[in-house]
Scaffold this motif. Structure first.
Motif, mmCIF file in Angstrom:
data_model
loop_
_atom_site.group_PDB
_atom_site.id
_atom_site.type_symbol
_atom_site.label_atom_id
_atom_site.label_comp_id
_atom_site.label_asym_id
_atom_site.label_seq_id
_atom_site.Cartn_x
_atom_site.Cartn_y
_atom_site.Cartn_z
ATOM 1 N N PRO A 8 -1.096 9.934 67.008
ATOM 2 C CA PRO A 8 0.138 9.397 67.582
ATOM 3 C C PRO A 8 0.854 10.492 68.371
ATOM 4 N N GLU A 59 4.036 15.230 73.860
ATOM 5 C CA GLU A 59 3.308 16.370 73.290
ATOM 6 C C GLU A 59 2.345 16.963 74.320
ATOM 7 N N PHE A 90 -2.435 7.647 70.946
ATOM 8 C CA PHE A 90 -1.503 6.525 71.116
ATOM 9 C C PHE A 90 -0.169 7.057 71.598
ATOM 10 N N ASP A 91 0.142 6.704 72.831
ATOM 11 C CA ASP A 91 1.311 7.267 73.501
ATOM 12 C C ASP A 91 2.400 6.195 73.643
ATOM 13 N N ASN A 92 3.651 6.620 73.630
ATOM 14 C CA ASN A 92 4.781 5.698 73.830
ATOM 15 C C ASN A 92 5.457 5.975 75.163
ATOM 16 N N ARG A 129 8.624 1.880 70.434
ATOM 17 C CA ARG A 129 8.833 3.289 70.119
ATOM 18 C C ARG A 129 8.982 3.498 68.618
ATOM 19 N N GLY A 130 8.342 4.537 68.099
ATOM 20 C CA GLY A 130 8.449 4.836 66.660
ATOM 21 C C GLY A 130 7.068 5.108 66.079
ATOM 22 N N LYS A 131 6.976 6.142 65.227
ATOM 23 C CA LYS A 131 5.669 6.513 64.692
ATOM 24 C C LYS A 131 5.054 5.385 63.846
ATOM 25 N N ASP A 186 0.870 17.556 67.696
ATOM 26 C CA ASP A 186 1.675 18.745 68.009
ATOM 27 C C ASP A 186 0.976 20.051 67.643
ATOM 28 N N THR A 198 -0.079 21.223 64.789
ATOM 29 C CA THR A 198 0.424 21.927 63.604
ATOM 30 C C THR A 198 -0.561 21.817 62.437
ATOM 31 N N ASN A 201 12.762 21.018 55.918
ATOM 32 C CA ASN A 201 11.615 20.112 55.796
ATOM 33 C C ASN A 201 10.918 20.309 54.457
ATOM 34 N N PHE A 204 9.292 7.332 60.754
ATOM 35 C CA PHE A 204 8.641 8.389 59.989
ATOM 36 C C PHE A 204 8.466 8.020 58.503
ATOM 37 N N ARG A 260 5.344 24.516 65.120
ATOM 38 C CA ARG A 260 5.185 23.989 66.483
ATOM 39 C C ARG A 260 5.196 25.143 67.470
ATOM 40 N N SER A 303 10.452 18.835 68.133
ATOM 41 C CA SER A 303 10.212 17.954 66.995
ATOM 42 C C SER A 303 10.820 16.580 67.285
ATOM 43 N N LYS A 304 10.177 15.516 66.793
ATOM 44 C CA LYS A 304 10.704 14.162 67.021
ATOM 45 C C LYS A 304 11.497 13.670 65.810
ATOM 46 N N ILE A 305 11.400 14.422 64.705
ATOM 47 C CA ILE A 305 12.034 13.957 63.474
ATOM 48 C C ILE A 305 13.510 14.348 63.474
HETATM 49 N N1 LIG Z 1 3.483 7.497 69.987
HETATM 50 C C1 LIG Z 1 4.483 8.012 69.251
HETATM 51 N N2 LIG Z 1 4.271 9.133 68.563
HETATM 52 C C2 LIG Z 1 5.296 9.632 67.844
HETATM 53 C C3 LIG Z 1 6.565 9.029 67.795
HETATM 54 N N3 LIG Z 1 7.361 9.778 67.004
HETATM 55 C C4 LIG Z 1 6.602 10.824 66.596
HETATM 56 N N4 LIG Z 1 5.368 10.743 67.106
HETATM 57 C C5 LIG Z 1 4.251 11.661 66.918
HETATM 58 O O1 LIG Z 1 4.041 11.777 65.519
HETATM 59 C C6 LIG Z 1 3.657 13.103 65.207
HETATM 60 C C7 LIG Z 1 4.599 13.664 64.165
HETATM 61 O O2 LIG Z 1 5.888 13.895 64.709
HETATM 62 P P1 LIG Z 1 6.651 15.284 64.548
HETATM 63 O O3 LIG Z 1 7.804 15.313 65.477
HETATM 64 O O4 LIG Z 1 5.645 16.386 64.667
HETATM 65 O O5 LIG Z 1 7.184 15.189 63.073
HETATM 66 P P2 LIG Z 1 6.893 16.170 61.871
HETATM 67 O O6 LIG Z 1 5.476 16.613 61.903
HETATM 68 O O7 LIG Z 1 7.365 15.483 60.659
HETATM 69 O O8 LIG Z 1 7.897 17.384 62.140
HETATM 70 P P3 LIG Z 1 7.685 18.768 62.975
HETATM 71 O O9 LIG Z 1 6.220 19.034 63.107
HETATM 72 O O10 LIG Z 1 8.438 19.787 62.195
HETATM 73 O O11 LIG Z 1 8.302 18.516 64.311
HETATM 74 C C8 LIG Z 1 3.642 13.892 66.516
HETATM 75 O O12 LIG Z 1 2.337 13.907 67.036
HETATM 76 C C9 LIG Z 1 4.571 13.064 67.395
HETATM 77 O O13 LIG Z 1 4.297 13.210 68.766
HETATM 78 C C10 LIG Z 1 6.754 7.828 68.545
HETATM 79 O O14 LIG Z 1 7.815 7.224 68.580
HETATM 80 N N5 LIG Z 1 5.674 7.368 69.249
#
Ligand SMILES: Nc1nc2c(ncn2[C@@H]2O[C@H](COP(=O)(O)OP(=O)(O)OP(=O)(O)O)[C@@H](O)[C@H]2O)c(=O)[nH]1
Ligand SMILES: [Mg+2]
Length: 327
Positions: free
Chosen positions: A26, A30, A53-55, A78-80, A102, A104, A142, A186, A213, A219-221
């Motif tokens: 997802p 990125e 999978f892109d938004n 939009r949304g994981k 990302d 990570t 986190n 999330f 990162r 970050s998206k969170i």
């Molecule tokens: N397609 C899509 N991907 C999403 C969306 N929100 C988050 N992601 C992806 O989900 C993955 C996890 O999001 P992160 O922002 O890395 O969240 P995290 O891993 O909990 O936190 P950090 O790594 O600390 O930023 C990443 O690959 C994001 O690009 C979304 O709305 N749509």
């Protein structure tokens, strides 16, 4: 090439069919890291198909992923959580590997995640960033959030997991195609974990080292908003899957609290022979009846839950009977 360990229905002269592996990523904005993630997983798993999978990312993530060799899907919602629902629905494979875009999570660990699933020892492996043996680079907030949710889920569901929210997982098709997922953001990892546990799937954690990162990567969170949504999801799943414990505890606490004002009224009655503390007596009766009501609701939902599980079982058997056999 990986081969299926399923041999019971395979004639001895025939080679077992190779298992198809899908890497699901997802992604939202990125572009800085996605090409490396796609390349790293292609190197580790040359036979796998890689799906991004892109938004509608604003930074051209989809294009970069396509150029790196991934199959790119666009998801309008939009949304994981929406994205994961869409990935599970649209991609067809025997084994699914999910990872963030990302960069990570380390691609080097992918074979450790795959092995227990391929050998039939687990239905889902989770790359744990916290388990003993891993040394992860966490932001303190986190890390604390993860520990809090880990303890909460272990307490409610009686498990011993160390990383509930990891985005790095390997899953069998049966799990991916049988989980009804509804959350949109999330909270998705918590939903996958709890619903898999409740359906009796075998989960196994594998240590992985989380990296920070890269420079300039966003970050998206959103800690407070998403933290509250994860908490809400855990409580909703607690209520739905363990209604007797949920409403039963609520009922017992209400009854115990209701007994306190009742004691005052009873002591007064013993002393004077009259019920003088009317408000306390009414409050006590009200609270005890409310508590009993909670327990009744818990019992009814518990019974319904068991019957729904039986229905789900029969539906699964029916759908398996009507499909060509797969892992
Ligand atoms: N397609 C899509 N991907 C999403 C969306 N929100 C988050 N992601 C992806 O989900 C993955 C996890 O999001 P992160 O922002 O890395 O969240 P995290 O891993 O909990 O936190 P950090 O790594 O600390 O930023 C990443 O690959 C994001 O690009 C979304 O709305 N749509
Ligand atoms: Mg991340």
């Amino acid at each position: 090439m990986f081969h299926s360990s399923r041999t019971a229905d395979t004639p001895s002269s025939e080679q077992p069919a190779p298992l198809s592996i899908a890497v699901l990523i997802p992604c939202l904005n990125e572009a800085r890291s996605i090409a490396k993630v796609v390349r790293d997983f292609k190197t580790q798993l040359p036979q796998a198909s890689i799906y991004v999978f892109d938004n509608n990312s604003a930074d051209g993530t989809g294009q970069v992923a396509h150029e790196a060799g991934a199959i790119v899907f666009s998801e309008a919602r939009r949304g994981k959580g929406y994205v994961v629902q869409s990935m599970f629905e649209r991609v067809d494979a025997d084994i699914y590997l999910m990872v963030d875009g990302d960069d990570t999570y380390p691609a080097e660990n992918v074979l450790q995640l795959l092995a227990p699933v391929l050998q039939g020892e687990a239905d889902m492996t989770i790359g744990s960033r916290i388990i003993q043996g891993s040394s992860s680079e966490f932001k303190p907030v986190n890390f604390m959030g993860n520990i809090f949710f880990q303890n909460l889920i272990n307490f409610i569901f009686g498990t011993h997991l160390t990383d509930i929210l990891s985005g790095y997982r390997c899953m069998v098709r049966k799990l991916v195609k049988n989980l009804p997922l509804f959350v949109t953001g999330f909270e998705i990892e918590a939903e996958i974990t709890i619903k898999s546990l409740e359906r009796g799937f075998r989960l196994l954690e594998v240590p992985v080292n989380l990296r920070s990162r890269g420079e300039g990567s966003q970050s998206k969170i959103r800690i407070v908003r998403d933290g509250l949504r994860i908490l809400g999801t855990i409580f909703a799943l607690f209520r739905d899957y363990k209604p007797l414990t949920f409403f039963g505890s609520l009922g017992l606490v209400t009854i115990l609290l209701g007994i306190l004002p009742g004691i005052r009224a009873i002591l007064g009655y013993i002393e004077t022979g009259l019920v003088e503390k009317f408000p306390s007596a009414i409050l006590s009766v009200g609270m005890i009846l409310t508590g009993l009501l909670f327990i009744m609701v818990g019992l009814i939902l518990h019974t319904l839950n068991r019957r729904f599980r039986e229905m789900e079982h029969f539906l699964r058997v029916l759908s398996e009977d009507s499909q060509p056999s797969r892992r």
